[in-house]
Design a protein around this motif. Sequence first.
Motif, PDB file in Angstrom:
ATOM      1  N   LYS A  29       0.977  -1.229   0.016  1.00 44.16           N
ATOM      2  CA  LYS A  29       0.060   0.153  -0.044  1.00 44.16           C
ATOM      3  C   LYS A  29       0.883   1.301  -0.063  1.00 44.16           C
ATOM      4  O   LYS A  29       1.826   1.351   0.714  1.00 44.16           O
ATOM      5  N   GLU A  30       0.620   2.192  -0.743  1.00 44.98           N
ATOM      6  CA  GLU A  30       1.110   3.474  -0.786  1.00 44.98           C
ATOM      7  C   GLU A  30       0.476   4.602  -0.309  1.00 44.98           C
ATOM      8  O   GLU A  30      -0.764   4.747  -0.468  1.00 44.98           O
ATOM      9  N   GLY A  31       0.959   5.423   0.636  1.00 42.03           N
ATOM     10  CA  GLY A  31       0.309   6.464   1.165  1.00 42.03           C
ATOM     11  C   GLY A  31       0.501   7.487   0.287  1.00 42.03           C
ATOM     12  O   GLY A  31       1.483   7.821  -0.660  1.00 42.03           O
ATOM     13  N   GLU A  32      -0.038   8.645   0.756  1.00 38.01           N
ATOM     14  CA  GLU A  32      -0.312   9.764  -0.068  1.00 38.01           C
ATOM     15  C   GLU A  32       1.076  10.707  -0.151  1.00 38.01           C
ATOM     16  O   GLU A  32       1.458  11.348  -0.937  1.00 38.01           O
ATOM     17  N   ARG A  36       5.320   3.449   1.995  1.00 41.23           N
ATOM     18  CA  ARG A  36       4.829   2.162   1.261  1.00 41.23           C
ATOM     19  C   ARG A  36       4.994   1.146   2.341  1.00 41.23           C
ATOM     20  O   ARG A  36       6.005   1.157   3.037  1.00 41.23           O
ATOM     21  N   ILE A  37       3.790   0.567   2.618  1.00 44.00           N
ATOM     22  CA  ILE A  37       3.772  -0.364   3.566  1.00 44.00           C
ATOM     23  C   ILE A  37       3.581  -2.048   2.726  1.00 44.00           C
ATOM     24  O   ILE A  37       2.971  -2.060   1.890  1.00 44.00           O
ATOM     25  N   HIS A  38       4.781  -2.489   2.958  1.00 46.35           N
ATOM     26  CA  HIS A  38       4.854  -3.839   2.708  1.00 46.35           C
ATOM     27  C   HIS A  38       4.039  -5.070   3.793  1.00 46.35           C
ATOM     28  O   HIS A  38       4.786  -4.937   4.790  1.00 46.35           O
ATOM     29  N   ARG A  69      11.581  -5.897  16.714  1.00 41.85           N
ATOM     30  CA  ARG A  69      12.250  -4.407  16.538  1.00 41.85           C
ATOM     31  C   ARG A  69      13.537  -4.235  17.103  1.00 41.85           C
ATOM     32  O   ARG A  69      14.072  -3.010  16.742  1.00 41.85           O
ATOM     33  N   ASN A  70      14.321  -5.272  17.661  1.00 45.13           N
ATOM     34  CA  ASN A  70      15.667  -5.193  17.841  1.00 45.13           C
ATOM     35  C   ASN A  70      16.480  -5.680  16.447  1.00 45.13           C
ATOM     36  O   ASN A  70      17.673  -5.284  16.641  1.00 45.13           O
ATOM     37  N   HIS A  71      15.949  -5.801  15.472  1.00 46.96           N
ATOM     38  CA  HIS A  71      16.349  -6.554  14.424  1.00 46.96           C
ATOM     39  C   HIS A  71      16.191  -5.376  13.121  1.00 46.96           C
ATOM     40  O   HIS A  71      16.761  -5.359  12.137  1.00 46.96           O
ATOM     41  N   SER A  72      15.006  -4.508  13.356  1.00 44.10           N
ATOM     42  CA  SER A  72      14.614  -3.834  12.325  1.00 44.10           C
ATOM     43  C   SER A  72      13.934  -2.452  12.794  1.00 44.10           C
ATOM     44  O   SER A  72      12.808  -2.679  13.672  1.00 44.10           O
ATOM     45  N   ASP A  73      14.152  -1.417  12.233  1.00 45.75           N
ATOM     46  CA  ASP A  73      13.395  -0.276  12.913  1.00 45.75           C
ATOM     47  C   ASP A  73      12.242   0.034  11.809  1.00 45.75           C
ATOM     48  O   ASP A  73      11.391   0.942  11.818  1.00 45.75           O
ATOM     49  N   LYS A  74      11.896  -0.827  10.730  1.00 41.81           N
ATOM     50  CA  LYS A  74      10.830  -0.731   9.621  1.00 41.81           C
ATOM     51  C   LYS A  74       9.797  -1.567   9.883  1.00 41.81           C
ATOM     52  O   LYS A  74       8.744  -1.558   9.405  1.00 41.81           O
ATOM     53  N   TYR A  88       0.570 -11.837  10.090  1.00 44.84           N
ATOM     54  CA  TYR A  88       0.855 -10.679   9.006  1.00 44.84           C
ATOM     55  C   TYR A  88       1.920  -9.753   9.688  1.00 44.84           C
ATOM     56  O   TYR A  88       1.896  -9.455  10.924  1.00 44.84           O
ATOM     57  N   ILE A  89       3.149  -9.238   8.781  1.00 44.87           N
ATOM     58  CA  ILE A  89       4.104  -8.524   9.233  1.00 44.87           C
ATOM     59  C   ILE A  89       4.143  -7.346   8.505  1.00 44.87           C
ATOM     60  O   ILE A  89       4.290  -7.391   7.192  1.00 44.87           O
ATOM     61  N   ALA A  90       3.842  -6.037   8.893  1.00 39.22           N
ATOM     62  CA  ALA A  90       3.680  -4.832   8.029  1.00 39.22           C
ATOM     63  C   ALA A  90       5.159  -4.186   8.389  1.00 39.22           C
ATOM     64  O   ALA A  90       5.591  -4.023   9.551  1.00 39.22           O
ATOM     65  N   MET A  91       5.630  -3.924   7.159  1.00 41.95           N
ATOM     66  CA  MET A  91       7.071  -2.996   7.339  1.00 41.95           C
ATOM     67  C   MET A  91       6.597  -1.551   6.523  1.00 41.95           C
ATOM     68  O   MET A  91       5.969  -1.869   5.505  1.00 41.95           O
ATOM     69  N   ILE A  92       7.388  -0.522   7.010  1.00 40.96           N
ATOM     70  CA  ILE A  92       7.335   0.418   6.021  1.00 40.96           C
ATOM     71  C   ILE A  92       8.632   0.927   5.529  1.00 40.96           C
ATOM     72  O   ILE A  92       9.765   0.515   6.075  1.00 40.96           O
ATOM     73  N   ASN A  93       8.383   1.100   4.104  1.00 43.76           N
ATOM     74  CA  ASN A  93       9.396   1.636   3.124  1.00 43.76           C
ATOM     75  C   ASN A  93      10.645   0.434   3.048  1.00 43.76           C
ATOM     76  O   ASN A  93      11.646   0.830   3.327  1.00 43.76           O
TER      77      ASN A  93
END
Length: 155
Positions: A29-32, A36-38, A69-74, A88-93
């Motif tokens: 999903k792409e925000g305005e 992008r949320i993967h 969150r110790n392995h990714s800030d995304k 479900y795992i949601a990641m940003i950018n």
Amino acid sequence: MTEQKMNVESFNLDHTKVKAPYIRLADIKEGEKGDRIHKYDLRICQPNKGHMDMPALHSLEHLLAELSRNHSDKVVDISPMGCQTGFYIAMINHDDYDDVVNMVEQTLKDVLNAKEVPACTELQCGWAASHSLEGAQELARDLLDKRSEWTQVFA
């Protein structure tokens, strides 16, 4: 009769054709403003053949949410599927599939070393009595034992 396309991506997935465990990119999903949320499908149990017991699932959710969150800030969110077969795992950018797979692997290794389930008190959790560290660790161990299968979605 043809099936109507559903709004939810996973409702369009033929659950009889997948082979758990796997990790797949389910949606973007792409925000305005261009973020992008993967959304990744971390399937642990074979759909309609098995499911995670709720205390183990609940504890694994807490552990994944905290330790990932110790392995990714995304990481935006890690949410259990209502069918109790995965998360479900949601990641940003963050569109690096291999990095997501490695993050899951590292997080599951952390789960094996955990001494307690984080945030499982009545103050921090909506159903604090429903936890099993041992169950979560068993799920993590089983999933790690099948690490070589994670990138193969379909049988």
